[in-house]
Motif scaffolding. Structure first.
Motif, PDB file in Angstrom:
ATOM      1  N   ALA A  30       0.539  -1.255   0.011  1.00 52.75           N
ATOM      2  CA  ALA A  30      -0.065   0.005  -0.002  1.00 52.75           C
ATOM      3  C   ALA A  30       0.844   1.211  -0.057  1.00 52.75           C
ATOM      4  O   ALA A  30       1.969   1.265  -0.404  1.00 52.75           O
ATOM      5  CB  ALA A  30      -0.892  -0.033   1.223  1.00 52.75           C
ATOM      6  N   ARG A  31       0.240   2.309   0.728  1.00 48.95           N
ATOM      7  CA  ARG A  31       1.193   3.865   0.763  1.00 48.95           C
ATOM      8  C   ARG A  31       0.398   4.695   1.270  1.00 48.95           C
ATOM      9  O   ARG A  31      -0.697   4.829   1.593  1.00 48.95           O
ATOM     10  CB  ARG A  31       1.219   4.068  -1.031  1.00 48.95           C
ATOM     11  N   SER A  32       1.179   5.664   1.775  1.00 53.21           N
ATOM     12  CA  SER A  32       0.655   6.964   2.618  1.00 53.21           C
ATOM     13  C   SER A  32       0.619   8.030   2.245  1.00 53.21           C
ATOM     14  O   SER A  32       1.290   8.322   1.352  1.00 53.21           O
ATOM     15  CB  SER A  32       1.519   6.704   3.829  1.00 53.21           C
ATOM     16  N   ALA A  33      -0.128   9.128   2.955  1.00 53.56           N
ATOM     17  CA  ALA A  33       0.005  10.458   2.260  1.00 53.56           C
ATOM     18  C   ALA A  33      -0.364  11.435   3.586  1.00 53.56           C
ATOM     19  O   ALA A  33      -0.355  11.045   4.723  1.00 53.56           O
ATOM     20  CB  ALA A  33      -1.357  10.429   1.486  1.00 53.56           C
ATOM     21  N   PRO A  34      -0.422  12.755   3.117  1.00 56.92           N
ATOM     22  CA  PRO A  34      -0.356  13.742   4.255  1.00 56.92           C
ATOM     23  C   PRO A  34      -1.731  13.840   5.017  1.00 56.92           C
ATOM     24  O   PRO A  34      -1.396  14.033   6.256  1.00 56.92           O
ATOM     25  CB  PRO A  34      -0.202  15.117   3.460  1.00 56.92           C
ATOM     26  N   MET A  53       5.970  14.925  -4.265  1.00 56.07           N
ATOM     27  CA  MET A  53       6.685  14.130  -5.134  1.00 56.07           C
ATOM     28  C   MET A  53       7.464  12.895  -4.362  1.00 56.07           C
ATOM     29  O   MET A  53       7.986  12.276  -5.405  1.00 56.07           O
ATOM     30  CB  MET A  53       8.062  14.998  -5.665  1.00 56.07           C
ATOM     31  N   ILE A  54       6.873  12.404  -3.578  1.00 53.21           N
ATOM     32  CA  ILE A  54       7.495  11.362  -3.007  1.00 53.21           C
ATOM     33  C   ILE A  54       6.589  10.168  -3.057  1.00 53.21           C
ATOM     34  O   ILE A  54       5.700  10.058  -2.551  1.00 53.21           O
ATOM     35  CB  ILE A  54       7.801  11.553  -1.447  1.00 53.21           C
ATOM     36  N   GLY A  55       7.029   9.059  -3.638  1.00 49.14           N
ATOM     37  CA  GLY A  55       6.309   7.818  -3.643  1.00 49.14           C
ATOM     38  C   GLY A  55       7.044   6.795  -3.650  1.00 49.14           C
ATOM     39  O   GLY A  55       8.237   6.632  -3.300  1.00 49.14           O
ATOM     40  N   THR A  56       6.567   5.530  -3.797  1.00 50.47           N
ATOM     41  CA  THR A  56       7.234   4.195  -3.556  1.00 50.47           C
ATOM     42  C   THR A  56       6.320   3.160  -4.197  1.00 50.47           C
ATOM     43  O   THR A  56       5.493   3.304  -4.683  1.00 50.47           O
ATOM     44  CB  THR A  56       7.428   3.816  -1.901  1.00 50.47           C
ATOM     45  N   ASN A  57       7.463   1.907  -4.320  1.00 49.68           N
ATOM     46  CA  ASN A  57       6.720   0.796  -5.020  1.00 49.68           C
ATOM     47  C   ASN A  57       6.125   0.060  -3.964  1.00 49.68           C
ATOM     48  O   ASN A  57       6.556  -0.326  -2.985  1.00 49.68           O
ATOM     49  CB  ASN A  57       7.877  -0.034  -5.614  1.00 49.68           C
ATOM     50  N   GLY A  58       5.036  -0.531  -4.389  1.00 47.88           N
ATOM     51  CA  GLY A  58       4.189  -1.465  -3.382  1.00 47.88           C
ATOM     52  C   GLY A  58       2.723  -0.728  -2.943  1.00 47.88           C
ATOM     53  O   GLY A  58       2.753   0.443  -3.238  1.00 47.88           O
ATOM     54  N   ILE A  74       5.348   9.647   2.304  1.00 45.27           N
ATOM     55  CA  ILE A  74       5.035   9.096   0.933  1.00 45.27           C
ATOM     56  C   ILE A  74       3.627   9.120   0.752  1.00 45.27           C
ATOM     57  O   ILE A  74       2.598   9.076   1.435  1.00 45.27           O
ATOM     58  CB  ILE A  74       5.270   7.462   1.077  1.00 45.27           C
ATOM     59  N   THR A  75       3.362   9.794  -0.524  1.00 50.17           N
ATOM     60  CA  THR A  75       2.022  10.045  -1.031  1.00 50.17           C
ATOM     61  C   THR A  75       1.691   9.499  -2.443  1.00 50.17           C
ATOM     62  O   THR A  75       0.565   9.768  -3.038  1.00 50.17           O
ATOM     63  CB  THR A  75       1.742  11.419  -1.201  1.00 50.17           C
ATOM     64  N   TRP A  76       2.552   8.440  -2.835  1.00 51.18           N
ATOM     65  CA  TRP A  76       2.033   7.806  -3.968  1.00 51.18           C
ATOM     66  C   TRP A  76       2.649   6.192  -3.957  1.00 51.18           C
ATOM     67  O   TRP A  76       3.603   6.136  -3.350  1.00 51.18           O
ATOM     68  CB  TRP A  76       2.853   8.141  -5.441  1.00 51.18           C
ATOM     69  N   GLY A  77       1.986   5.318  -4.577  1.00 52.96           N
ATOM     70  CA  GLY A  77       2.108   3.811  -4.672  1.00 52.96           C
ATOM     71  C   GLY A  77       2.030   3.286  -5.908  1.00 52.96           C
ATOM     72  O   GLY A  77       1.305   3.990  -6.909  1.00 52.96           O
ATOM     73  N   ARG A  78       2.831   2.155  -6.242  1.00 49.61           N
ATOM     74  CA  ARG A  78       2.891   1.574  -7.665  1.00 49.61           C
ATOM     75  C   ARG A  78       2.807   0.282  -7.647  1.00 49.61           C
ATOM     76  O   ARG A  78       3.524  -0.416  -6.719  1.00 49.61           O
ATOM     77  CB  ARG A  78       3.909   2.379  -8.242  1.00 49.61           C
ATOM     78  N   ASP A  79       2.119  -0.507  -8.296  1.00 42.48           N
ATOM     79  CA  ASP A  79       2.072  -1.736  -8.438  1.00 42.48           C
ATOM     80  C   ASP A  79       1.375  -2.442  -9.426  1.00 42.48           C
ATOM     81  O   ASP A  79       0.722  -1.903 -10.053  1.00 42.48           O
ATOM     82  CB  ASP A  79       1.867  -2.606  -6.703  1.00 42.48           C
ATOM     83  N   SER A  80       1.221  -3.653  -9.456  1.00 38.21           N
ATOM     84  CA  SER A  80       0.837  -4.371 -10.678  1.00 38.21           C
ATOM     85  C   SER A  80      -0.606  -4.899 -10.444  1.00 38.21           C
ATOM     86  O   SER A  80      -1.391  -4.505  -9.497  1.00 38.21           O
ATOM     87  CB  SER A  80       1.517  -5.910 -11.004  1.00 38.21           C
ATOM     88  N   VAL A  81      -1.187  -5.126 -11.401  1.00 33.78           N
ATOM     89  CA  VAL A  81      -2.659  -5.618 -11.626  1.00 33.78           C
ATOM     90  C   VAL A  81      -2.948  -6.720 -12.598  1.00 33.78           C
ATOM     91  O   VAL A  81      -2.371  -6.797 -13.797  1.00 33.78           O
ATOM     92  CB  VAL A  81      -3.597  -4.417 -12.175  1.00 33.78           C
ATOM     93  N   GLY A  82      -3.617  -7.891 -12.101  1.00 36.10           N
ATOM     94  CA  GLY A  82      -3.683  -9.030 -12.817  1.00 36.10           C
ATOM     95  C   GLY A  82      -4.449 -10.036 -12.039  1.00 36.10           C
ATOM     96  O   GLY A  82      -5.353  -9.792 -11.072  1.00 36.10           O
ATOM     97  N   PRO A  83      -4.116 -11.189 -12.502  1.00 35.63           N
ATOM     98  CA  PRO A  83      -3.261 -11.823 -13.374  1.00 35.63           C
ATOM     99  C   PRO A  83      -3.708 -11.835 -14.703  1.00 35.63           C
ATOM    100  O   PRO A  83      -3.168 -12.271 -15.687  1.00 35.63           O
ATOM    101  CB  PRO A  83      -2.938 -13.138 -13.075  1.00 35.63           C
ATOM    102  N   GLY A  84      -4.989 -11.135 -15.135  1.00 39.53           N
ATOM    103  CA  GLY A  84      -5.675 -11.209 -16.514  1.00 39.53           C
ATOM    104  C   GLY A  84      -5.942 -12.638 -16.781  1.00 39.53           C
ATOM    105  O   GLY A  84      -6.547 -13.197 -16.021  1.00 39.53           O
ATOM    106  N   GLN A  85      -5.560 -13.187 -17.837  1.00 38.78           N
ATOM    107  CA  GLN A  85      -6.136 -14.655 -18.357  1.00 38.78           C
ATOM    108  C   GLN A  85      -4.609 -15.372 -18.425  1.00 38.78           C
ATOM    109  O   GLN A  85      -4.277 -15.513 -19.482  1.00 38.78           O
ATOM    110  CB  GLN A  85      -6.519 -14.384 -19.757  1.00 38.78           C
ATOM    111  N   PRO A  86      -4.122 -15.808 -17.362  1.00 36.90           N
ATOM    112  CA  PRO A  86      -2.734 -16.758 -17.319  1.00 36.90           C
ATOM    113  C   PRO A  86      -2.798 -17.763 -18.028  1.00 36.90           C
ATOM    114  O   PRO A  86      -1.660 -18.310 -18.586  1.00 36.90           O
ATOM    115  CB  PRO A  86      -2.206 -16.545 -16.046  1.00 36.90           C
TER     116      PRO A  86
END
Length: 480
Positions: A30-34, A53-58, A74-86
């Protein structure tokens, strides 16, 4: 696979940790903000803050994690979405999981982000084994582009709608052809002649055209159809910026369109702040791109305890000089906030999660540079053995200094002594937040401005660096 090269006096990441069908985010959550109100995607324009401007992965997965993200700014997070049709093109579309093994619930993570003012960037990728042009290789181009667009359409349609209301989607990750760092094919974009044995691998001759026509343009059209923003898929630092520009400006023979015309935010990985200058000058200053992100920074660079605090302070100074007129224009995301290595932002435990040195340095940065930011117009004149930069934070002047042990000096040229009230001037350890005793600072006002003397401790907080130096802040705060 992970490697480091020393080049031009600094380390560069040559790769990231490859994960099957995942976005190379091994501990995603996840991720956090002000503030626990609206996300950065909806914040009003106004005075910029360093936390924007501060983010992180996960993602942050618990209330305790959220609190720690907030402490670090930390005010941004980034991660994957899926698995779609594996497994098959006939199976149901699955887009409710996240993480390197798609074993964490994505909707709950996104809603937790929204409740806590955290922006979410979803990474769209990769190719299911049954659709790969390189047999079984999920990082290769798809044989059937329609399978890729079905996945993208399902993700964007679902997560731009309430209650998620996402607006930022990243297409793929580190797609490139032959790299200036020496690899014949990029880590996350494979085609004909690929081999895991680098000595046997040969370049993917149509890497650019296949990526643009099979991956980027189809996905970008869908993203914009839902009034969302396209974040470029993280150009790898070892790919070379001149090569990146060729990809951005490549015009598809099939559609007569440039990839650049279908990118809202340029994105690179593991570059220094000044390396971003050509991208700003060519593509952001007068358009067409809206801003510049780095969705991976840090990693083993954070073995240097000064790295992350210096990076974000420099990034803020840089952004303030380049029309930082939108809270989401300039963002960088740490890889990774969570793990077992001592250079991650936090150590996950057991028994409980704790801050590592890099995480503590972000806390000190957020606390010290807490106000609305503005450029410091006053030139700084450092004496021997010291260097640094400065910003205005609310009513404060904050300098970040890197200096050798002993007495050092800096002059803030043209700074006027306030006619009323008094000043509080502090020398603050950038890694621990410890404020030095008053006798570690001397101040002199004259026609040149404010002259400061500061005593750097013999035991510097960058003892392992070459040469050993100390990272600190000098905060000049007016008191009524």
């Amino acid at each position: 696979m992970y490697r480091i090269l020393k080049s031009a006096g600094r380390r560069r990441a040559l790769g990231t940790i490859a994960a099957l069908l995942g976005a190379a985010f091994p501990f995603a959550r996840a991720r956090s903000a002000p503030t626990p109100t609206k996300s950065p995607q909806a914040r009003d324009a106004g005075g910029r803050t360093i936390t924007e401007m501060i983010g992180t992965n996960g993602w942050a997965g618990t209330p305790r994690d959220i609190a720690m993200w907030r402490q670090m700014g930390i005010t941004w997070g980034r991660d994957s979405v899926g698995p779609g049709q594996p497994d098959s093109p006939t199976e149901a579309m699955h887009i409710d999981k996240t993480g390197s093994q798609f074993d964490n619930d994505l909707p709950s993570a996104l809603l937790l982000n929204n409740r806590n003012g955290i922006g979410s960037l979803l990474l769209l990728g990769y190719t299911p084994p049954w659709n790969a042009t390189v047999p079984g290789d999920t990082n290769s181009a798809p044989r059937d582009v329609r399978a890729w667009t079905r996945y993208v359409e399902a993700v964007v349609r679902k997560y731009t709608a309430p209650p998620f209301n996402l607006r930022y989607f990243q297409i793929w990750n580190e797609a490139a052809g032959k790299l200036s760092g020496g690899l014949p094919q990029a880590t996350f974009w494979h085609g004909p002649n690929f081999s895991e044995d680098e000595k046997r691998a040969k370049p993917y001759e149509h890497a650019m055209q296949d990526y643009v026509e099979r991956i980027h343009l189809p996905a970008a059209r869908i993203i914009r159809k839902y009034n969302a923003y396209v974040v470029y898929g993280g150009w790898p630092d070892q790919g070379g910026l001149s090569n990146f520009c060729k990809w951005l400006e490549y015009r598809s023979p099939a559609s007569n369109e440039r990839m650049l015309d279908w990118v809202d935010y340029l994105d690179t990985h593991y570059l220094g702040v000044t390396d971003l200058d050509p991208l700003y000058d060519q593509y952001v200053k007068n358009g067409p791109a809206r801003g510049i992100w780095q969705t991976e920074i840090g990693d083993a660079y954070m073995k240097d305890p000064h790295f992350i605090a210096e990076y974000f302070f420099d990034f803020a100074v840089w952004a303030l000089q380049r029309n930082w007129n939108d809270p989401n224009k300039y963002v960088s995301m740490v890889y990774h906030w969570d793990g077992y290595e001592p250079f991650r932002l936090t150590h996950r435990g057991p028994p409980s999660r704790t801050y590592n040195v890099s995480g503590k340095s972000l806390i000190v940065l957020r606390q010290t540079v807490s106000g609305s930011l503005a450029s410091l117009a006053n030139p700084l004149k450092f004496g021997q053995g010291a260097s640094g930069s400065g910003v205005r934070s609310g009513n404060d002047v904050v300098l970040q200094v890197n200096a050798a042990a002993g007495w050092r000096t800096v002059t803030v040229a043209g700074l006027k002594r306030p006619s009323a009230g008094t000043l509080k001037i502090e020398f603050i350890d950038a890694l621990t937040g410890t404020v030095s005793a008053p006798d570690a600072l001397t101040t002199t006002w004259n026609n040149d401005g404010l002259q400061l003397g500061f005593r750097v401790p013999d035991r510097v907080n960058g003892a392992g660096n070459d040469p050993p130096t100390h990272l600190a802040y000098i905060a000049v705060r007016p008191l009524a």
